[in-house]
Design a protein around this motif. Structure first.
Motif, short mmCIF file in Angstrom:
data_model
loop_
_atom_site.label_atom_id
_atom_site.label_comp_id
_atom_site.label_asym_id
_atom_site.label_seq_id
_atom_site.Cartn_x
_atom_site.Cartn_y
_atom_site.Cartn_z
N ARG A 10 0.84 -1.18 0.00
CA ARG A 10 0.00 0.00 0.00
C ARG A 10 0.88 1.24 0.00
NH1 ARG A 10 -5.34 2.50 -0.07
NH2 ARG A 10 -4.55 4.62 -0.16
N PHE A 42 0.95 5.61 -0.29
CA PHE A 42 0.22 6.87 -0.20
C PHE A 42 1.09 7.90 -0.93
CE2 PHE A 42 -1.24 4.59 3.59
CZ PHE A 42 -2.60 4.66 3.42
N ILE A 97 -9.69 -0.10 3.59
CA ILE A 97 -9.02 0.66 2.52
C ILE A 97 -8.49 -0.33 1.48
CG2 ILE A 97 -8.40 2.60 4.00
CD1 ILE A 97 -5.53 1.55 4.07
N ALA A 98 -8.26 0.19 0.29
CA ALA A 98 -7.84 -0.68 -0.81
C ALA A 98 -6.34 -0.97 -0.76
CB ALA A 98 -8.19 -0.01 -2.13
#
Lengths: 319, 254
Positions: A16, A18, A58-59
């Protein structure tokens, strides 16, 4: 379709990001059903992000995962139906009573009204909150709130439970109640994904431990982690200065390493249980008076700090 | 729909436990009913008429005209009321949930996004519409009792009734959607409420236009206004739904 999972949670290269920040990097792990998995790591390591991904909040950016046999990203609603989650803060409605709080969540988990009420009663009694069921949660102590939040996570009898710092801020007695409760859940065959900074607690509860800092640094049982990090060994306390007997110990072909400090000899051995008798014979033969022989013990905390510091150092060198 | 009702029940329970919020919901309609009552009582035969020239009030006597001006001014406040009340509730409902950190456990349940959003929006919208309509009903009753016979028909026109019954739910929905958007960027209810006041400004401007005689609120004007409000409400609700995603709430909301 849901398969019959032997692992309650499986992830493959789960990642993941960001923006440019990689919060979780290439996480691959398998957590067997009915086990307690300790997810350890410093603050900001990506633990909460991992839990949020696995609980379909969340993905993922890359990679795949199954939770309780359901495929993340494709069967998110089924995952949310099957898991229970205790978030970092209890997140209860302060103006509602304990009963109203739990009943609301029981209904959100689709429990029929009669079962919802019986489940709420069951967990309020189990966690010793039944007498306070009509009181506003805002007036509860931190421990009571935490117990109520744990009850909330279990109302729908989930098979996989995510617990984020379940004993943080609790007094020792309440913390013991929660730890015993976690053991009971494991005995019932539930899988627990435990995020904690309390390393003795992780040592006591966990079957499997993952040390994590954006990526998985180590995944093993607590015992193997300790042995793998520092090796197995034996500590021998002798009468007088231990350095006198170092040569006798080092002469043994299977001794990997031996050090002496005051009256203690610390000896690294591949198979201490098999090799200890010969060590003792050698020392006695050389004239040493032995007070005690004990296995070398390293805490999980030492292992954890070693792993995290090594990783920090290697990252610094890489930069 | 079951979960929407479960959320609604929880929201109403929480609203009833918050005195400040209840005060914020009930005070504006009470003021809007009490103030015109006082004005209408005080307007006697000797009162000078307003210098405003409102087309819809032509043909009234000086006394009737005075009453009608006050009535018209206040009748329009009920349109605004439908935006003030839901903003207050939505601020507490969404920002309150965010600041108390109760959103994540709620999002972790198998609730669908539309169910959660519908529950949240309806919990703000339904009481707002109810309070607006009840308050408006009380105002009509006051007019009927305390004004001359001709005045009611000049104040409570077809246009006003259409806007009052069809427009106020739409305006309420717009206010809730705006508040949802504000909630994604703001962490305290007071700031959110202050920001949401800006959503009222265009509507207040239109009302002022009517009051100053720029146009009359005929049935045709009210229908056109409602038709304009529908796509705005739909668009803003869609925008709110886009913001109200688990991913957004947990990673992008401040």
């Amino acid at each position: 379709m849901r398969g019959a999972p032997t692992n309650a949670i499986e992830t493959s290269h789960l990642t993941r990001t960001f923006g440019g920040l990689i919060a979780v990097d290439d996480l691959t792990l398998a957590i067997p059903q009915g086990s307690v998995f300790g997810f350890l790591g410093p603050n900001g390591a990506g633990k909460t992000t991992t839990v949020r991904m696995l609980s379909a909040l969340i993905a993922t950016s890359r990679g795949s995962a199954t939770v309780a046999g359901y495929v993340l990203g494709k069967q998110n609603e089924a995952i949310r139906q099957t898991i229970g989650i205790l978030t970092e803060t209890p997140g209860l409605y302060d103006r509602l009573s304990a009963w109203q709080n739990l009943l609301f969540f029981a209904e959100m988990y689709d429990l029929p009204s009669k079962r919802a009420a019986s489940q709420v009663e069951h967990y309020l009694r189990l966690l010793d909150l039944w007498d306070r069921r009509g009181d506003r949660v805002g007036g509860f102590s931190k421990g009571m709130k935490q117990k109520l939040a744990i009850a909330r996570a279990l109302l729908h009898e989930p098979q996989v439970i995510f617990l984020d710092e379940p004993t943080a801020g609790l007094d020792p007695e309440s913390a013991r109640v929660v730890r015993d409760f976690i053991k009971q859940l494991r005995a019932e065959g539930r899988t627990i994904f435990l995020t904690t900074h309390n390393l003795p607690e992780a040592d006591e509860l966990c079957d499997l431990i993952g040390v994590f800092r954006s990526k998985l640094l180590r995944l093993d049982t607590p015992g193997n982690l300790r042995a793998g990090m520092f090796g197995a060994g034996t500590q021998v306390r002798v009468v007088g200065d231990a350095t006198r007997w170092l040569a006798a110990v080092r002469a043994l072909p299977f001794v990997q390493q031996a050090t002496a400090a005051e009256s203690i000899l610390t000896i690294s051995l591949a198979h201490p249980d098999d090799q200890n008798p010969e060590v003792v014979r050698a020392l006695v033969g050389a004239g040493a008076d032995i007070r005690s022989v004990e296995p070398t013990s390293h805490s999980l905390e030492e292992v954890y700090l070693e792993l995290v510091e090594n990783e920090h150092a290697s990252t610094a060198i890489g930069q | 729909m079951q979960k929407v009702f479960v959320i609604l029940r929880k929201e109403f329970r929480e609203i009833l436990q918050q005195r400040i919020l209840l005060f914020g919901i009930l005070l504006p309609p009470i003021l809007f009913d009490v103030i015109p009552f006082i004005y209408l009582q005080k307007i006697g035969n000797g009162t000078r008429a307003s210098s405003l020239s409102i087309p819809s009030l032509q043909g009234l006597s000086l006394h009737e005209y005075s009453q009608a001006v006050v009535g018209t001014a206040f009748s329009n406040l009920y349109i605004l009321l439908s935006m003030i009340v839901p903003s207050t509730i939505a601020a507490y409902s969404i920002i309150g949930e965010k600041s108390n950190r109760t959103l994540e456990p709620l999002l972790a349940t198998p609730v669908r996004r539309w169910q959660l959003l519908a529950g949240k929006m309806l919990s703000a919208l339904l009481p707002a519409v109810l309070v607006t309509w009840m308050s408006g009903g009380l105002f009509i009753t006051e007019l009927a009792i305390f004004t001359d016979a001709n005045v009611v028909a000049h104040v409570i026109t077809e246009g006003w009734l259409i806007l009052f019954f069809a427009g106020t739910p739409l305006l309420g929905l717009i206010a809730v959607s705006v508040m949802t958007a504000i909630s994604s960027r703001v962490n305290d209810t007071r700031t959110a409420q202050q920001l949401s006041i800006w959503a009222i400004v265009p509507v207040a401007g239109i009302i002022l236009g009517e009051l100053s005689g720029q146009f009359a609120l005929t049935a045709q004007v009210a229908i056109i206004a409602d038709l304009i409000l529908i796509p705005i409400a739909v668009l803003l609700t869609w925008g709110a739904a886009q913001l109200f995603q688990r991913e957004n709430i947990l990673t992008r909301w401040k």
